[in-house]
Design an enzyme around this catalytic site. Structure first.
Site, PDB file in Angstrom:
ATOM      1  N   PHE A  20       0.800  -1.219   0.000  1.00 43.70           N
ATOM      2  CA  PHE A  20       0.000   0.000   0.000  1.00 43.70           C
ATOM      3  C   PHE A  20       0.830   1.266   0.000  1.00 43.70           C
ATOM      4  CE2 PHE A  20       0.827  -0.539   4.539  1.00 43.70           C
ATOM      5  CZ  PHE A  20       1.108   0.760   4.945  1.00 43.70           C
TER       6      PHE A  20
ATOM      7  N   LYS B 252      -1.377  -7.558  -8.679  1.00 49.41           N
ATOM      8  CA  LYS B 252      -2.285  -7.596  -7.533  1.00 49.41           C
ATOM      9  C   LYS B 252      -1.812  -6.507  -6.563  1.00 49.41           C
ATOM     10  CE  LYS B 252      -3.170  -8.493  -3.791  1.00 49.41           C
ATOM     11  NZ  LYS B 252      -3.681  -7.567  -2.702  1.00 49.41           N
TER      12      LYS B 252
ATOM     13  N   GLU C 230      -5.140  -3.803  -1.551  1.00 51.77           N
ATOM     14  CA  GLU C 230      -6.575  -3.503  -1.542  1.00 51.77           C
ATOM     15  C   GLU C 230      -6.877  -2.214  -0.795  1.00 51.77           C
ATOM     16  OE1 GLU C 230      -5.706  -6.196   1.993  1.00 51.77           O
ATOM     17  OE2 GLU C 230      -5.000  -5.891  -0.073  1.00 51.77           O
TER      18      GLU C 230
ATOM     19  N   SER D 293       6.109  -7.043   3.871  1.00 53.57           N
ATOM     20  CA  SER D 293       6.726  -7.399   5.142  1.00 53.57           C
ATOM     21  C   SER D 293       7.493  -8.711   5.022  1.00 53.57           C
ATOM     22  CB  SER D 293       5.661  -7.521   6.223  1.00 53.57           C
ATOM     23  OG  SER D 293       4.848  -8.665   5.991  1.00 53.57           O
TER      24      SER D 293
ATOM     25  N   CYS E  21       9.619   1.402   3.135  1.00 51.07           N
ATOM     26  CA  CYS E  21      10.621   0.415   3.538  1.00 51.07           C
ATOM     27  C   CYS E  21      12.012   1.014   3.611  1.00 51.07           C
ATOM     28  CB  CYS E  21      10.610  -0.781   2.588  1.00 51.07           C
ATOM     29  SG  CYS E  21      11.125  -0.404   0.902  1.00 51.07           S
TER      30      CYS E  21
ATOM     31  N   GLU F  14       9.315  -4.003  13.018  1.00 48.32           N
ATOM     32  CA  GLU F  14       9.189  -3.065  11.902  1.00 48.32           C
ATOM     33  C   GLU F  14       7.888  -2.281  12.115  1.00 48.32           C
ATOM     34  OE1 GLU F  14       9.217  -2.882   7.021  1.00 48.32           O
ATOM     35  OE2 GLU F  14       8.463  -4.675   8.029  1.00 48.32           O
TER      36      GLU F  14
END
Length: 496
Positions: free
Chosen positions: A150, A174, A177, A227, A282, A381
């Protein structure tokens, strides 16, 4: 009227048939903004089938044609950069300037991929044996998939699909969402650029859609960013199903500040790298390792700068940091403030104070000082606007911290000592290193990726590693007979 985001299959929007949908929110208000269709087995099969049907024609398209379409796509994305930035800001929450910046960084990979006629050149060796020539060629894999997070709904997909498509593959994306609309808009721009039907497809959904791609026999490779636990799952599942995999995992990026550093430069860097995009990236700096005696002065300078940061809606030109992406994520990130203090850290800046009014997913810049490696704020994280400051007594102690950390994505050192910087870049067990640069994201013609638990698989994203990931090498050994010379064995003709 709320929005309804559908799949993109075979160059047209396709509504979901699974009966499942996800909610879309406006992060700055907390209001429900719309629905996104979730893919089931039928949609996964349809998207992969469209990509498989398009593959033979696209594989055989000339390099000149591929490059021409890529150039058109590049110009269309550039022309719609502001629109894409507003779409991203509305669903993710980041300020529009940050969103425009991510589109620009994604465009750099498109520009790299425009050079595909050069990037796909193989090798040639004449007379490897008597009148026998050998050469290598790079060929596409087939249908490949990208599963993206995201935090960068335009940039991270553009790390993948421009190179994959330029190499002659067809692509199923993909996206997250949580903010899916940018991917559909990019698909529309691909169609406007003249990309053949089915070469680029977008599926929305959750784990069901991901698993459908990971287990599908016709998907030959999977790229992922997210992740570490999910990266490990993607890698193990896809590899077990015979697919090529590049899975980029999580991060806990450290910024080492030596006593001889320019502390104003280091403080500016810590604030911009720690709180840009609300820390939801990240490559964010999440740990500042202040080597004695730099700590007190550095923290004071960071606090001064944080006090001037304006937190507000992403579409406000004066905002420098927006809300987090969802309420659940905001609450999880905020929990580290209490746990940090309970475990012995000092809350130097409390991001729960002075927030905009309303029910948005707000958490301001937060600084936890005197953090130690045993604390949850150090080990996890967090993926939000929480900057941890760890004190180290020496360069060696700072390096021990980095070496012991399971992540190896990005790191930085701030110093005016060239010898120390050179030693750092040589010794540190991390994939991307900045020297007086807080976010060492490589340019598109290099490759992006970490070490240790930040990467599963062998290939980093984009650059030549991306080209190699999306192609297979075929070695050819050739001997030709020339009838005009009585069957004498001659080398491979130059017009062959």
């Amino acid at each position: 009227m709320t929005k309804h985001v559908t799949h993109w299959i075979g160059s047209k929007p396709v509504s979901g048939s699974s009966g499942r949908q996800g909610d879309l929110y406006e992060p700055s208000t907390g209001a429900l903004a719309g629905k996104v269709d979730f893919a089931g087995p039928a949609e996964v099969d349809a998207a992969v089938a469209a990509a498989k049907a398009a593959f033979p024609g696209w594989r055989d398209a000339s390099l000149a044609r591929r490059a021409k379409i890529l150039f058109r796509f590049r110009e269309l994305v550039e022309g719609h950069r502001d629109e894409l930035a507003r779409i991203i800001s509305a669903e993710h929450g980041k300020v529009v300037s940050d969103a425009a910046g991510e589109v620009a960084r994604g465009l750099e990979v498109v520009e790299f991929a425009c050079g595909i006629p050069h990037l796909l050149k193989g090798g040639f060796s004449e007379n490897v044996s008597s009148r026998v020539d050998a050469y290598s060629i790079l060929q596409p894999l087939g249908v490949v998939a990208g599963i993206t997070p995201f935090n960068f709904p335009a940039m991270v997909p553009m790390w993948m699909f421009p190179v994959a498509i330029a190499c002659g593959n067809t692509f199923v994306l993909k996206p997250s969402e949580k903010d899916p609309s940018a991917s559909v808009r990019l698909a529309e721009l691909w169609a406007d650029a003249g990309l053949p039907d089915g070469v680029f497809n977008v599926l929305h959904g959750d784990k069901a859609a991901v698993d459908g791609l990971l287990h599908h026999d016709d998907v030959k490779a999977v790229s992922f960013v997210g992740s570490t636990p999910i990266a490990r799952y993607i890698y193990e599942t896809a590899a077990r199903n015979g697919k090529r995999v590049q899975a980029l995992g999580g991060a806990k990026n450290h910024m080492v500040v030596l006593p001889d550093a320019d502390l104003d430069l280091a403080a500016d860097a810590a604030v911009s790298a720690g709180f840009g995009s609300a820390g939801e990236r990240c490559m964010a700096i999440s740990v500042v390792v202040a080597v004695d005696p730099a700590g007190d002065e550095l923290v004071a300078k960071v606090k001064e700068r944080v006090a001037r940061l304006k937190v507000g809606p992403g579409d406000d030109p004066e905002s420098e940091m927006g809300p987090l992406v969802t309420r659940a994520h905001r609450d999880k990130v905020a929990s580290y403030l209490d746990s940090g203090v309970a475990q012995g850290a000092v809350l130097a800046v409390d991001g729960r104070e002075g927030l905009p009014p309303g029910d948005g997913f707000w958490l301001g810049p937060t600084v936890l000082d005197h953090v130690t490696p045993e604390m949850d704020a150090y080990r996890d994280e967090i993926f939000g606007p929480v900057l941890s400051v760890v004190r180290a007594g020496s360069y060696e102690e700072a390096m021990d911290l980095l070496d012991a950390n399971p992540y190896g994505n990005g790191t930085a050192i701030f110093t005016n000592d060239g010898g120390a910087a050179r030693r750092f870049q040589n010794e540190v067990e991390v994939g991307m290193v900045g020297i007086n640069v807080p976010i060492p994201v490589p340019m598109a013609y290099y490759s992006f990726g970490g070490w240790k638990a930040s990467l599963f698989g062998d290939s980093h994203a984009h650059g030549m590693e991306g080209v190699h990931f999306y192609t297979r090498t075929k070695a050819v050994t050739a001997r030709w007979l020339d009838p005009s010379h009585g069957g004498v064995q001659l080398g491979f003709p130059t017009n062959g």
